[in-house]
Write a protein that holds these residues in place. Sequence first.
Motif: not given
Ligand code: SF4
Length: 204
Positions: A72, A98-100, A102-103, A125, A130, A133, A135-136
């Motif tokens: 992202p 954010c599932p893992p 990482c933000i 990030i 990351c 995905c 989602y963010c």
């Molecule tokens: S895309 Fe966004 S929500 Fe998904 S793992 Fe990376 S930082 Fe996290």
Amino acid sequence: MYGKGILKGLSVTFKRFWNTYWDDIVWMFRGKKRYYTEEGVKHRSSKNTRGIFTVQYPEEKLIIPEEFRYIPFLVYDEVADGKKEVRCTSCGICAKVCPPQCIWIVRTNDPATGRPVPVPAEFYIDGDICMNCGYCAEYCPFDAIKMDHNFDIASYERNVYNMEKLLKPASYYAGIRPENAAREDEARKAKEAAKAAKAEAGAT
Ligand code: SF4
Ligand code: SF4
């Protein structure tokens, strides 16, 4: 007949093999090159391509579809005097979903009052964690974080992105995702118009 399936399979393989060379020959007779040319890459990225081919990466890259997503980035609007208006309000929703996990976001506080200011002081990030995905970007209520197309980021260092690396102009976003950017711009304008109409109705 025994072995009919094997013959059928081999004929498919042979057809693919033949088409690979046939497409090269067709392009050669047209006086064009299927490899190392922009036109050739466009052809090989299209549904009209035939046979089996090898992308000559990194010299060549196939055309990336709009919805492709990688690490992202944060969007800023270019306002008067070359100033950057960061869309992120440091609300923290992206970090929560954010599932893992990482933000990381550090919020800005007003030094006089100690109250939060809706601008991130720091934003990180971890690109190595990351999982792309998206989602963010899905959950951000301010269209402030979007998924990039740049996948060519291999390095010998840890890929932890700070604000300096993450911030990109809205024009960049519109360049890589034109349909999404246009749709979001329209929705924002409609929302602002509805807000203005409501305020006007309240004033009268
Ligand atoms: S895309 Fe966004 S929500 Fe998904 S793992 Fe990376 S930082 Fe996290
Ligand atoms: S990127 Fe969006 S969701 Fe994440 S902190 Fe900023 S405004 Fe909130």
